[in-house]
Design a protein around this motif. Structure first.
Motif, mmCIF file in Angstrom:
data_model
loop_
_atom_site.group_PDB
_atom_site.id
_atom_site.type_symbol
_atom_site.label_atom_id
_atom_site.label_comp_id
_atom_site.label_asym_id
_atom_site.label_seq_id
_atom_site.Cartn_x
_atom_site.Cartn_y
_atom_site.Cartn_z
ATOM 1 N N GLY A 132 0.797 -1.214 0.000
ATOM 2 C CA GLY A 132 0.000 0.000 0.000
ATOM 3 C C GLY A 132 0.832 1.266 0.000
ATOM 4 N N PHE A 133 0.161 2.364 -0.313
ATOM 5 C CA PHE A 133 0.807 3.670 -0.318
ATOM 6 C C PHE A 133 1.120 4.067 1.124
ATOM 7 C CE2 PHE A 133 0.735 8.351 -0.497
ATOM 8 C CZ PHE A 133 1.693 8.545 -1.473
ATOM 9 N N LYS A 134 2.365 4.476 1.384
ATOM 10 C CA LYS A 134 2.809 4.656 2.769
ATOM 11 C C LYS A 134 2.883 6.133 3.146
ATOM 12 C CE LYS A 134 5.060 0.242 2.260
ATOM 13 N NZ LYS A 134 4.574 0.122 0.861
ATOM 14 N N ARG A 135 1.818 6.600 3.766
ATOM 15 C CA ARG A 135 1.795 7.957 4.307
ATOM 16 C C ARG A 135 2.575 7.977 5.613
ATOM 17 N NH1 ARG A 135 -3.630 10.657 2.242
ATOM 18 N NH2 ARG A 135 -2.660 12.421 3.282
ATOM 19 N N ASP A 136 2.730 9.168 6.210
ATOM 20 C CA ASP A 136 3.623 9.343 7.360
ATOM 21 C C ASP A 136 3.345 8.377 8.506
ATOM 22 O OD1 ASP A 136 4.746 11.344 5.910
ATOM 23 O OD2 ASP A 136 3.865 12.993 7.054
ATOM 24 N N GLU A 137 2.073 8.245 8.872
ATOM 25 C CA GLU A 137 1.743 7.390 10.021
ATOM 26 C C GLU A 137 2.044 5.924 9.733
ATOM 27 O OE1 GLU A 137 -1.936 6.368 13.112
ATOM 28 O OE2 GLU A 137 -2.310 7.618 11.343
ATOM 29 N N ILE A 156 7.052 -3.350 1.341
ATOM 30 C CA ILE A 156 7.144 -3.498 -0.115
ATOM 31 C C ILE A 156 7.206 -2.101 -0.731
ATOM 32 C CG2 ILE A 156 6.061 -4.446 -2.185
ATOM 33 C CD1 ILE A 156 6.933 -6.590 -0.165
ATOM 34 N N ILE A 157 8.274 -1.827 -1.459
ATOM 35 C CA ILE A 157 8.493 -0.501 -2.037
ATOM 36 C C ILE A 157 7.558 -0.310 -3.232
ATOM 37 C CG2 ILE A 157 10.185 1.073 -3.045
ATOM 38 C CD1 ILE A 157 10.616 0.296 -0.039
ATOM 39 N N ASP A 158 6.661 0.671 -3.081
ATOM 40 C CA ASP A 158 5.666 0.942 -4.112
ATOM 41 C C ASP A 158 6.053 2.114 -5.013
ATOM 42 O OD1 ASP A 158 3.783 -1.003 -3.800
ATOM 43 O OD2 ASP A 158 2.509 0.117 -2.435
ATOM 44 N N ASN A 159 6.970 2.961 -4.528
ATOM 45 C CA ASN A 159 7.417 4.090 -5.346
ATOM 46 C C ASN A 159 8.815 4.509 -4.894
ATOM 47 O OD1 ASN A 159 7.198 6.226 -3.216
ATOM 48 N ND2 ASN A 159 5.024 5.687 -3.348
ATOM 49 N N TYR A 160 9.447 5.363 -5.667
ATOM 50 C CA TYR A 160 10.861 5.682 -5.437
ATOM 51 C C TYR A 160 11.096 6.448 -4.129
ATOM 52 C CZ TYR A 160 11.463 4.264 -10.305
ATOM 53 O OH TYR A 160 11.484 3.542 -11.477
ATOM 54 N N GLU A 161 10.095 7.153 -3.609
ATOM 55 C CA GLU A 161 10.292 7.977 -2.413
ATOM 56 C C GLU A 161 10.289 7.165 -1.118
ATOM 57 O OE1 GLU A 161 7.851 8.879 -4.815
ATOM 58 O OE2 GLU A 161 9.375 10.139 -5.752
ATOM 59 N N GLU A 162 9.607 6.026 -1.123
ATOM 60 C CA GLU A 162 9.394 5.289 0.132
ATOM 61 C C GLU A 162 10.684 4.810 0.782
ATOM 62 O OE1 GLU A 162 4.885 3.604 -0.685
ATOM 63 O OE2 GLU A 162 6.559 2.187 -0.638
#
Length: 310
Positions: A132-137, A156-162
Motif C-alpha cells: 500500500g501507499f505509505k503515508r507518514d503514520e 514493499i516498495i511501491d514508489n521511489y520515495e518510500e
C-alpha cells in the motif's frame, strides 16, 4: 404445470453442493438450518461461517504442497491473510489458528499486528508484508514494528520515495521487497498506472539505490494484477514477464529469495461457479520452475495474499 423453484435449481446446477443441501424442504448451509436463522434475524442477512476459513487456508496449503512435490520445486510456501479483507477479530482469530502470515495495507493494520503479537495469535517468525501507499503514520508504524524487534516485517516498495522515508525512521538493517507495476489490461475499468516500479526499471533501481546500501536487504519481488489469478492470456503473459524480472534481479541480488504472487483467487459467488484451483497452481509453479532451471537460478519461496478467498 406446477413447477417449484427447487426444480429449476436441479435443472440448472449440480445440486446438492459442498456447502448447500436440503433437509426435507429446508435449505441448509454447512448443516446450518437457514430458515431458523431467517426467523431469528430477518433478511437480508449476512453471516460468516468460521470453520470454512480454516478449511480454505488448509486447502490452499495442500494445493501448493502437492504442486511443489509434483514439480520437484525445492522452496517454501507462505500463506498470508490480507487484513483489508476483514478486520473483525473473530475472523482473524480463526485465520491465525493455521500458522499463516499477514499482509497489511494501512497504518492501523500495524496496530492490529501489534495486538495479534501481544495476544500470541502470531509470533516473531510471522512474516508481515507491508503493501500500500505509505503515508507518514504508516511509515512510522512500520518503523516502530521493526525497531521493536519484528525482523520478519518486509515493507514493499511501491514508489521511489518510500525507501528514503523508511530509512529515516528504521534503525539498523531491515528487509524490503519491490512491487512490480503490472501493465493493466486495457479493458480494465480502472485503467491507470498502478503503484510499483515498472518492469524495465527494477534492476536499475536495485543497482542505484539498494545494491551498495548496507542498511537494506532485498528479499522479495511482489507481483499483483488487477484481474486476479485467472486462466487468461493476459495473466500468463504478465506472469512470464514477472518471472523474467525475478531471474534478472536474482542474478544481481543473492539475498532475493521470495516471489509474492499476490491475491485474487476467484471465490464461489453462485451455484454455477467452477474454477480448477489445483490446475492453476500447478501451472504457475511449473512455469516458475522451468524458467528458473533454464536460467540456473534457485526457485523462489512463494508468498500469496488471500483475503476474500480466506
Amino acid at each position: 404445470m406446477n413447477t417449484k423453484y427447487s426444480d429449476l435449481i436441479n435443472q440448472s446446477y449440480y445440486f446438492p453442493q459442498e456447502e448447500f443441501k436440503l433437509n426435507k424442504d429446508n435449505l441448509q448451509f454447512h448443516n446450518i438450518d437457514l430458515m431458523k436463522l431467517v426467523e431469528k434475524y430477518g433478511t437480508p442477512l449476512k453471516f460468516t461461517y468460521l470453520p470454512q476459513i480454516s478449511n480454505n487456508i488448509n486447502k490452499a496449503k495442500s494445493w501448493f504442497r502437492k504442486s511443489m512435490e509434483k514439480n520437484k520445486y525445492e522452496a517454501k510456501y507462505y500463506y498470508c491473510y490480507c487484513t483489508k479483507s476483514s478486520h473483525f477479530e473473530f475472523i482473524m482469530n480463526e485465520a491465525f489458528k493455521n500458522n499463516i502470515h499477514v499482509e497489511t495495507s494501512s497504518a492501523f493494520d500495524i496496530n492490529i499486528v501489534e495486538n495479534l503479537l501481544k495476544n500470541g495469535k502470531i509470533n516473531k517468525s510471522t512474516y508481515v508484508i507491508c503493501n500500500g501507499f505509505k503515508r507518514d503514520e504508516y511509515i512510522s508504524n512500520i518503523a516502530r514494528l521493526i525497531n521493536n524487534g519484528h525482523k520478519n516485517t518486509i515493507p514493499i516498495i511501491d514508489n521511489y520515495e518510500e525507501l528514503d522515508l523508511l530509512q529515516a525512521e528504521i534503525k539498523g538493517k531491515f528487509k524490503i521487497g519491490i512491487r512490480i507495476a503490472a501493465e493493466e489490461e486495457p479493458k480494465f475499468e480502472f485503467y491507470t498506472s498502478r503503484l510499483g516500479i515498472g518492469y524495465k526499471n527494477i534492476v536499475s533501481f536495485y543497482k542505484k539505490q539498494i545494491q551498495e546500501n548496507d542498511k537494506l536487504e532485498l528479499k522479495m519481488l511482489h507481483f499483483f494484477i488487477n484481474t486476479g489469478i485467472n486462466d487468461t492470456a493476459y495473466y500468463w503473459n504478465e506472469l512470464v514477464k514477472c518471472i523474467k524480472v525475478y531471474i534478472a534481479l536474482k542474478k544481481e541480488c543473492p539475498t532475493l529469495d521470495g516471489l509474492n504472487i499476490g491475491g485474487g483467487f476467484p471465490i464461489k459467488n453462485s451455484l454455477a461457479f467452477e474454477y480448477d484451483y489445483q490446475y492453476m497452481i500447478d501451472e504457475i509453479i511449473n512455469q516458475i520452475k522451468i524458467a528458473c532451471d533454464e536460467a540456473e537460478v534457485d526457485v523462489p519461496n512463494i508468498f500469496t495474499e488471500f483475503g476474500s478467498f480466506t
